[in-house]
Design a protein around this motif. Structure first.
Motif, PDB file in Angstrom:
ATOM      1  N   LYS A 112      50.318  16.573  56.515  1.00 38.55           N
ATOM      2  CA  LYS A 112      50.545  17.998  56.759  1.00 38.55           C
ATOM      3  C   LYS A 112      49.398  18.615  57.563  1.00 38.55           C
ATOM      4  CE  LYS A 112      51.616  22.217  54.274  1.00 38.55           C
ATOM      5  NZ  LYS A 112      51.691  22.860  53.003  1.00 38.55           N
ATOM      6  N   THR A 113      49.722  19.592  58.392  1.00 41.58           N
ATOM      7  CA  THR A 113      48.727  20.312  59.166  1.00 41.58           C
ATOM      8  C   THR A 113      47.853  21.156  58.248  1.00 41.58           C
ATOM      9  OG1 THR A 113      50.276  20.417  60.997  1.00 41.58           O
ATOM     10  CG2 THR A 113      48.468  21.957  61.057  1.00 41.58           C
ATOM     11  N   LYS A 114      46.584  21.268  58.585  1.00 41.97           N
ATOM     12  CA  LYS A 114      45.633  22.065  57.817  1.00 41.97           C
ATOM     13  C   LYS A 114      46.045  23.530  57.859  1.00 41.97           C
ATOM     14  CE  LYS A 114      41.583  22.097  55.787  1.00 41.97           C
ATOM     15  NZ  LYS A 114      41.677  21.830  54.387  1.00 41.97           N
ATOM     16  N   SER A 115      46.046  24.201  56.712  1.00 49.37           N
ATOM     17  CA  SER A 115      46.420  25.610  56.659  1.00 49.37           C
ATOM     18  C   SER A 115      45.212  26.498  56.901  1.00 49.37           C
ATOM     19  CB  SER A 115      47.010  25.940  55.281  1.00 49.37           C
ATOM     20  OG  SER A 115      47.155  27.337  55.152  1.00 49.37           O
TER      21      SER A 115
ATOM     22  N   ASP B  60      43.527  28.647  53.431  1.00 51.62           N
ATOM     23  CA  ASP B  60      43.108  27.917  52.234  1.00 51.62           C
ATOM     24  C   ASP B  60      41.584  27.871  52.084  1.00 51.62           C
ATOM     25  OD1 ASP B  60      42.320  26.175  54.184  1.00 51.62           O
ATOM     26  OD2 ASP B  60      43.508  24.492  53.477  1.00 51.62           O
TER      27      ASP B  60
ATOM     28  N   GLN C  93      49.862  37.747  55.212  1.00 48.69           N
ATOM     29  CA  GLN C  93      50.448  36.582  55.868  1.00 48.69           C
ATOM     30  C   GLN C  93      51.839  36.306  55.330  1.00 48.69           C
ATOM     31  OE1 GLN C  93      50.496  33.118  54.237  1.00 48.69           O
ATOM     32  NE2 GLN C  93      51.486  32.312  56.038  1.00 48.69           N
TER      33      GLN C  93
ATOM     34  N   GLU D 245      54.805  32.563  59.888  1.00 44.16           N
ATOM     35  CA  GLU D 245      53.866  32.453  61.007  1.00 44.16           C
ATOM     36  C   GLU D 245      53.362  33.810  61.468  1.00 44.16           C
ATOM     37  OE1 GLU D 245      55.364  29.962  64.104  1.00 44.16           O
ATOM     38  OE2 GLU D 245      55.478  28.231  62.791  1.00 44.16           O
TER      39      GLU D 245
ATOM     40  N   TRP E 219      39.094  23.836  63.268  1.00 48.00           N
ATOM     41  CA  TRP E 219      38.750  23.644  61.863  1.00 48.00           C
ATOM     42  C   TRP E 219      37.346  23.030  61.784  1.00 48.00           C
ATOM     43  CZ3 TRP E 219      38.227  19.078  58.772  1.00 48.00           C
ATOM     44  CH2 TRP E 219      38.140  19.347  57.393  1.00 48.00           C
TER      45      TRP E 219
END
Length: 148
Positions: free
Chosen positions: A27-30, A33, A85, A88, A146
């Motif tokens: 999964k893509t980094k959020s 978080d 949020q 998107e 990131w």
């Protein structure tokens, strides 16, 4: 009969659970978080100053999903604000900054532009370790990578 049904449900969850675990690892980094995102570029600025005084100071942003606060720093000044949020979409409001004066007018101007852009953010996209914060016309205002 009820016991067999219960065991069958548990077995299904175990089987499906292993597939979900694999999906989470890719999964893509959020951005929401508590990760730290290092600013790489600002919209309509030919050259973004990425560090000030060596690697000691760099502009960054971090979203706290529990308090709904956004914190970070420009190259010289720090900031705090609030965010909302959904899917998107993201909006940032109430940005408060420190008012330090750096030795470079270019750094001061970049901090001012960065803080102004934060309050114009309406959406975001994320691809791998790159976060793009966008305005209502879908222009990328802030690009960040990131950091941790």
């Amino acid at each position: 009969m009820l016991k067999k049904l219960f065991i069958w449900i548990i077995n299904i969850q175990i089987i499906l659970g292993s597939g979900f675990a694999y999906a989470q690892t890719t999964k893509t980094k959020s951005p929401f978080d508590e990760s730290v995102w290092r600013i790489e570029s600002l919209y309509n600025q030919p050259k973004t100053i990425q560090t000030y005084q060596g690697e000691k100071n760099y502009a960054s942003i971090s979203f706290n999903p529990y308090t709904r606060k956004i914190i970070g720093r420009g190259l010289c000044n720090k900031f705090i604000g609030k965010f909302k949020q959904k899917v998107e979409k993201v909006t940032i409001r109430g940005v408060i900054t420190t008012h330090e004066k750096c030795l470079s007018n270019d750094v001061n101007a970049q901090d001012d532009r960065f803080f102004s852009y934060l309050q114009s953010v309406q959406s975001y996209s994320i691809h791998g370790k790159i976060l793009r914060l966008k305005d209502a016309q879908n222009n990328t205002l802030i690009t960040a990578r990131w950091a941790k």
